[in-house]
Each structure stands twice: as C-alpha cells, then as structure tokens.
Design a protein around this motif. Structure first.
Motif, PDB file in Angstrom:
ATOM      1  N   THR A 132      -2.476  -5.032  -2.585  1.00 12.87           N
ATOM      2  CA  THR A 132      -2.773  -4.649  -1.194  1.00 12.87           C
ATOM      3  C   THR A 132      -2.386  -3.200  -0.957  1.00 12.87           C
ATOM      4  O   THR A 132      -3.082  -2.459  -0.246  1.00 12.87           O
ATOM      5  CB  THR A 132      -2.009  -5.566  -0.215  1.00 12.87           C
ATOM      6  N   ALA A 133      -1.269  -2.801  -1.550  1.00 15.33           N
ATOM      7  CA  ALA A 133      -0.807  -1.424  -1.364  1.00 15.33           C
ATOM      8  C   ALA A 133      -1.839  -0.423  -1.895  1.00 15.33           C
ATOM      9  O   ALA A 133      -2.113   0.600  -1.258  1.00 15.33           O
ATOM     10  CB  ALA A 133       0.542  -1.224  -2.060  1.00 15.33           C
ATOM     11  N   ILE A 134      -2.437  -0.770  -3.019  1.00 16.58           N
ATOM     12  CA  ILE A 134      -3.463   0.127  -3.596  1.00 16.58           C
ATOM     13  C   ILE A 134      -4.675   0.209  -2.669  1.00 16.58           C
ATOM     14  O   ILE A 134      -5.227   1.288  -2.417  1.00 16.58           O
ATOM     15  CB  ILE A 134      -3.873  -0.388  -5.002  1.00 16.58           C
ATOM     16  N   GLU A 174      -9.561  -2.652  10.712  1.00 16.26           N
ATOM     17  CA  GLU A 174      -8.924  -3.770  11.423  1.00 16.26           C
ATOM     18  C   GLU A 174      -7.927  -4.506  10.534  1.00 16.26           C
ATOM     19  O   GLU A 174      -6.949  -5.063  11.002  1.00 16.26           O
ATOM     20  CB  GLU A 174      -9.991  -4.768  11.915  1.00 16.26           C
ATOM     21  N   LYS A 175      -8.202  -4.510   9.252  1.00 18.84           N
ATOM     22  CA  LYS A 175      -7.307  -5.191   8.323  1.00 18.84           C
ATOM     23  C   LYS A 175      -6.177  -4.254   7.883  1.00 18.84           C
ATOM     24  O   LYS A 175      -5.037  -4.694   7.658  1.00 18.84           O
ATOM     25  CB  LYS A 175      -8.111  -5.652   7.100  1.00 18.84           C
ATOM     26  N   ALA A 176      -6.485  -2.996   7.790  1.00 21.12           N
ATOM     27  CA  ALA A 176      -5.485  -2.032   7.284  1.00 21.12           C
ATOM     28  C   ALA A 176      -4.417  -1.689   8.327  1.00 21.12           C
ATOM     29  O   ALA A 176      -3.227  -1.595   8.000  1.00 21.12           O
ATOM     30  CB  ALA A 176      -6.201  -0.754   6.830  1.00 21.12           C
ATOM     31  N   LEU A 177      -4.875  -1.529   9.574  1.00 18.75           N
ATOM     32  CA  LEU A 177      -3.930  -1.047  10.622  1.00 18.75           C
ATOM     33  C   LEU A 177      -2.679  -1.926  10.771  1.00 18.75           C
ATOM     34  O   LEU A 177      -1.573  -1.398  10.813  1.00 18.75           O
ATOM     35  CB  LEU A 177      -4.668  -0.935  11.967  1.00 18.75           C
ATOM     36  N   PRO A 178      -2.809  -3.274  10.840  1.00 21.22           N
ATOM     37  CA  PRO A 178      -1.588  -4.081  11.010  1.00 21.22           C
ATOM     38  C   PRO A 178      -0.647  -4.001   9.797  1.00 21.22           C
ATOM     39  O   PRO A 178       0.529  -4.362   9.914  1.00 21.22           O
ATOM     40  CB  PRO A 178      -2.124  -5.509  11.168  1.00 21.22           C
ATOM     41  N   LEU A 179      -1.186  -3.567   8.659  1.00 18.23           N
ATOM     42  CA  LEU A 179      -0.343  -3.546   7.448  1.00 18.23           C
ATOM     43  C   LEU A 179       0.296  -2.180   7.197  1.00 18.23           C
ATOM     44  O   LEU A 179       1.052  -2.003   6.234  1.00 18.23           O
ATOM     45  CB  LEU A 179      -1.188  -3.945   6.229  1.00 18.23           C
ATOM     46  N   GLN A 201      -6.069   3.529  -0.876  1.00 20.84           N
ATOM     47  CA  GLN A 201      -7.454   4.020  -1.021  1.00 20.84           C
ATOM     48  C   GLN A 201      -8.107   4.194   0.355  1.00 20.84           C
ATOM     49  O   GLN A 201      -8.792   5.176   0.603  1.00 20.84           O
ATOM     50  CB  GLN A 201      -8.263   3.021  -1.854  1.00 20.84           C
ATOM     51  N   HIS A 202      -7.824   3.239   1.233  1.00 17.04           N
ATOM     52  CA  HIS A 202      -8.421   3.303   2.576  1.00 17.04           C
ATOM     53  C   HIS A 202      -7.907   4.538   3.341  1.00 17.04           C
ATOM     54  O   HIS A 202      -8.687   5.222   4.019  1.00 17.04           O
ATOM     55  CB  HIS A 202      -8.080   2.036   3.360  1.00 17.04           C
ATOM     56  N   LEU A 203      -6.630   4.813   3.175  1.00 13.78           N
ATOM     57  CA  LEU A 203      -6.052   5.969   3.886  1.00 13.78           C
ATOM     58  C   LEU A 203      -6.665   7.279   3.387  1.00 13.78           C
ATOM     59  O   LEU A 203      -6.785   8.243   4.135  1.00 13.78           O
ATOM     60  CB  LEU A 203      -4.530   6.008   3.700  1.00 13.78           C
ATOM     61  N   ARG A 261      -5.361   7.288   8.753  1.00 11.50           N
ATOM     62  CA  ARG A 261      -4.423   8.287   8.220  1.00 11.50           C
ATOM     63  C   ARG A 261      -3.560   8.835   9.358  1.00 11.50           C
ATOM     64  O   ARG A 261      -2.359   9.036   9.213  1.00 11.50           O
ATOM     65  CB  ARG A 261      -5.235   9.424   7.571  1.00 11.50           C
ATOM     66  N   ARG A 262      -4.247   9.059  10.526  1.00 12.50           N
ATOM     67  CA  ARG A 262      -3.516   9.593  11.675  1.00 12.50           C
ATOM     68  C   ARG A 262      -2.467   8.574  12.173  1.00 12.50           C
ATOM     69  O   ARG A 262      -1.348   8.941  12.521  1.00 12.50           O
ATOM     70  CB  ARG A 262      -4.505   9.920  12.802  1.00 12.50           C
ATOM     71  N   GLU A 263      -2.868   7.306  12.156  1.00 13.11           N
ATOM     72  CA  GLU A 263      -1.912   6.261  12.566  1.00 13.11           C
ATOM     73  C   GLU A 263      -0.725   6.215  11.614  1.00 13.11           C
ATOM     74  O   GLU A 263       0.426   6.060  12.040  1.00 13.11           O
ATOM     75  CB  GLU A 263      -2.613   4.881  12.591  1.00 13.11           C
ATOM     76  N   PHE A 264      -1.021   6.364  10.336  1.00 11.73           N
ATOM     77  CA  PHE A 264       0.047   6.332   9.334  1.00 11.73           C
ATOM     78  C   PHE A 264       0.992   7.528   9.526  1.00 11.73           C
ATOM     79  O   PHE A 264       2.210   7.394   9.455  1.00 11.73           O
ATOM     80  CB  PHE A 264      -0.567   6.346   7.923  1.00 11.73           C
TER      81      PHE A 264
END
Lengths: 206, 256
Positions: B22-24, B4-9, B28-30, B37-40
């Motif tokens: 934050t980028a790191i 939920e926190k990663a998707l908007p960013l 890591q989350h991806l 990952r699929r969204e990215f």
C-alpha cells in the motif's frame, strides 16, 4: 528516598510503602524517586499539552505521581512502566478536561477564558526556546501560542492521540495501550486530528 | 490508486505504518497527483509545527509538591482519608452530566421541604405589624378592669364573682404604654398594683409592687404572664412607633 523520609513521620506507613515498592520491584527495578526523576518531565509535558495550562498541569501531575505512589504495588507488569504512567496521566488529564468542559456547558467558565488569563506557560516556553534574539523569541512564542490554541480546539480524544504521536513521539501501539483503545481507533483519531489541524492552519494563513 | 482511497491513508503513510504494498501505491499516487501531494505536505507541516512544541520541563518544585502530598496523606488519620475518599468519589458522581440535574433537583426539593417544615413547625403569633393601632384613652379605672379580667382568666374565684362589664377584652390593647411607664399603678385598685418596666428588647418585669393582693398567687401569675409574653414595636396607621411596645398575647375572652 521517599519511604525513608516518610519513616521520620510514620514508620508503619513508610514500611508498608517500602514493602509495596519491593513487591513491585520484580516488575519495576526503580524506586519511586527514580521513577519521578525519569518520568516527571514526560508526565508534566503531556498533561500541559493536553490542558494547555501550567497550574492545572502542576496540579494534575501531583495527582498522577501520588497515584503512582499508591498503585505501584499493584502494577502487574502487563505493559511497560512508561505506558502505565502514560495511561494514568492521560486518564487524569482527560478527567480534568471533562470537568472544565462541564463547567463551560453550564455557562460557569470556559477553559479558553481560564487560559487567556493564565498565559504564563507561553512565556515559560519561549524563555526556554532556542531563539537567538528577543524578536525571534517573540515570533516563536506567537507561533507556539497559535499551535496550542488550535490543539485545544480539537476534541479531547483526538487531541490526546495527536499529542502523544506528534509531540511525545509514541508509537501507535503505545498510544493504543495508554489510551486503552484499539489500534484502528488510534489511527483514525490521529488522522482526523491532523486533518482538522491542517484545515485550521490553512484558514489561519489565508 | 484513486484520491478517495489515498487521502484517508496519508496520515498512516506519513507515519510509515502501512504495509509495503500500500505504501508503494500511495507513493506512486503522490508522484502523480498534485492535490494529494498538497494534502501530504500539509500533514508534514502540521507535524513539524507540533514537534516544535518540544517538551516543557517540569518545574523543580513539583518534587516538593508531590513529597508534601504524600507526607500529608501518610500523616492523615483514617478519618481524614475516608472523608477525602468520599469527597472525591462524590465529586466524581456529581460531576456526571445526568447526576448534575438529579442532585440539583434533589437539592431544590429538600430546600422546599425544609421551608415548609420550618413554617409549619412554628406556631406563629399572628400580628399584623402594619395594622393600625387604636390610640386609646384609658378610662381612670381601666387598669382595674385589666386586673379583673386577668384574674377571671386565671381562675381566681373571688374575682370571678365580680361583675365584669367588658366582654372579650383584648389584653394586647391594654399594654400600649411608654417605656418605664407604670402599666398598672392605680391606687384605687384594691387587688394589687405594680409598676412594670419594659426594655427595648421586649422583656418585661415587675419593678415594684405598690399594693399586694390578698392572694399571693395572683401576683405570681401576673408576673409569670408578663415576663413570658412577647412584645413588639407598636404601630399606628401603618407607621411604627418605636417608643412604644405592644404586648403580643392571645386574645383573652372573659365570660360573665
């Protein structure tokens, strides 16, 4: 050079315009003709992407350069000349887009209907593409048409932000300056626009 | 980091504008989350497709169009420039959503007002075109009576002394005559006798005076009346008789 050519018809006006360019010279080291040479493709391309129609883009581009010609003297150099030109182009294109939207709301005509009758831009683009064969050209044309159609479905402000970022390659700061909005709003519009496009592409593929 | 926190960013992460920390975390989350990952990847695909829409070059004649516009504007007089400025500003105002309804409402009110004023400004000659017209059999001395009534109305004193048999004679009834037909040409008329022609446009004039009246004013008044009167096609039982015209004058009442 424009002012010199204008001098053939109206000395007084041409001199005043030349004066305006000279006054702006301390901030813009370019003549109007040089500005046109450098930024005409940028303006035309941006307006074309926003409106999706070649004739409309031509019309709006004329307006943009005419505005630049008139307002160059009052350019204060607070931003780069490129951002200033982008701002004028975005403003004009958005106005034209809103005008079409109003007509559509009144049930007169829709931009999509208008575009469906004027698909010349796609052909123009496909001819300019790097396709190796006619089949490739056709495929690329179809692909571009699909992407353009989806772009046009985005809300205007998101569309402009996405185009400036992903097609024109501007930075967030430049987009914020050109659209005269905050950096946070730019980020949010780009993110939302991309999200909608992503969803639409998936739906189209499925 | 949670999805939920990663998707908007992800969009900002894609553009590499996040702060390094934050980028790191996103990176890591991806590496761990297939969904994100699929969204990215989806974002990346959107970017590639949009980038494929490379810049469309401006046509060469855009230069000429701009030049023409500037030249035209430079040559235009201040009146033309003022008019164009007003038109441009007005077009901006009237294309505003709220103003659109206001201008339309104003237009409707003005149009209604215009029609009311126009109809009230004109004093209409009332004539029911569809009303049946009596087919009159004129008595032999009827034209004489016409002249008598007319002179009475016109205030000719000598004629006012004559006995007038008909009351409230309507002069429009009397001019039910064919084109070119003599309206009043009775030789017995001892006042005056004229031949009046009416053309199809409805204009009438005395063509010939068969007998002059003793008072010349009578003839002049009659001529003035007949040339200024209005004429319309005659009708009978609702059917227009195109070969006949009826004089449209107000009803003339005659006193004893």
């Amino acid at each position: 050079m424009y002012p010199d050519e204008l001098a053939l018809h109206d000395d007084k006006s041409a001199v005043s315009q030349r004066g305006a360019l000279e006054r702006a010279g301390s901030r813009v080291d370019l003549t109007f003709e040089e500005l046109f040479e450098r930024y005409s493709s940028m303006v035309f391309s941006l307006v074309y992407q926003i409106l999706g129609d070649r004739e409309e883009a031509l019309d709006v581009s004329q307006d943009v350069f005419f505005t630049i010609y008139r307002k160059i003297g009052s350019f204060r150099g607070e931003s780069s000349i490129k951002t200033w030109i982008y701002r004028i182009a975005v403003h004009r294109a958005a106005n034209r887009c809103r005008w079409w939207s109003r007509l559509r709301r009144r049930g007169t005509v829709s931009l999509e209907e208008h575009l469906s009758r004027n698909s010349e831009g796609d052909i123009y683009r496909s001819l300019r593409s790097d396709a190796q064969s006619p089949e490739d050209a056709l495929l690329i044309q179809e692909e571009h048409r699909e992407v353009e159609r989806m772009l046009l479905q985005l809300p205007l402000q998101q569309r402009v932000a996405v185009i400036m970022k992903d097609i024109e390659g501007l930075s967030y700061e430049e987009i914020a300056e050109a659209m005269q909005i905050s950096l946070g709003t730019v980020k949010s519009r780009i993110a939302r626009g991309r999200e909608v496009l992503k969803r639409n592409f998936r739906e189209a593929m499925s | 980091m949670l999805c939920e926190k990663a998707l908007p960013l992800l969009s900002e992460y894609f553009d590499d504008v996040l702060d390094p920390q934050t980028a790191i975390q996103i990176s890591q989350h991806l590496g761990q989350c297939i969904r994100c990952r699929r969204e990215f990847d989806g974002l990346s695909s959107v970017h590639k497709r949009l980038q494929a829409l490379h810049r469309v070059a401006a046509p060469a004649y855009l230069n000429s169009l701009v030049r023409h516009k500037i030249e035209k504007r430079t040559r235009d007089s201040w009146r033309v420039r003022l008019r164009e400025d007003i038109e441009r500003r007005w077009s901006k105002i009237r294309t505003l959503e709220g103003m659109w309804y206001v201008t339309r409402a104003l237009g409707t009110v003005m149009a209604s007002l215009f029609f009311v004023l126009i109809t009230s400004a004109i004093t209409p000659y009332y004539m029911n075109v569809n009303a049946p017209v009596r087919d009159l059999n004129f008595p032999p001395d009827y034209s004489h009576q016409v002249a008598v009534n007319l002179m009475k109305k016109l205030g000719i004193p000598t004629l006012a002394q004559r006995q007038i048999a008909w009351r409230d004679a309507a002069i429009s009834d009397l001019y039910f005559s064919q084109f070119g037909e003599a309206i009043s040409s009775t030789p017995k008329d001892d006042d005056f006798s004229v031949v009046t022609r009416i053309d199809r446009s409805g204009s009438a004039q005395i063509q010939n005076v068969l007998q002059y009246p003793a008072d010349e004013n009578l003839l002049n008044n009659f001529n003035a009346m007949i040339t200024t009167a209005r004429w319309r096609p005659a009708s009978r039982n609702g059917q227009v008789i195109s070969s006949h015209l009826v004089c449209m004058v107000s009803k003339i009442s005659v006193d004893n």
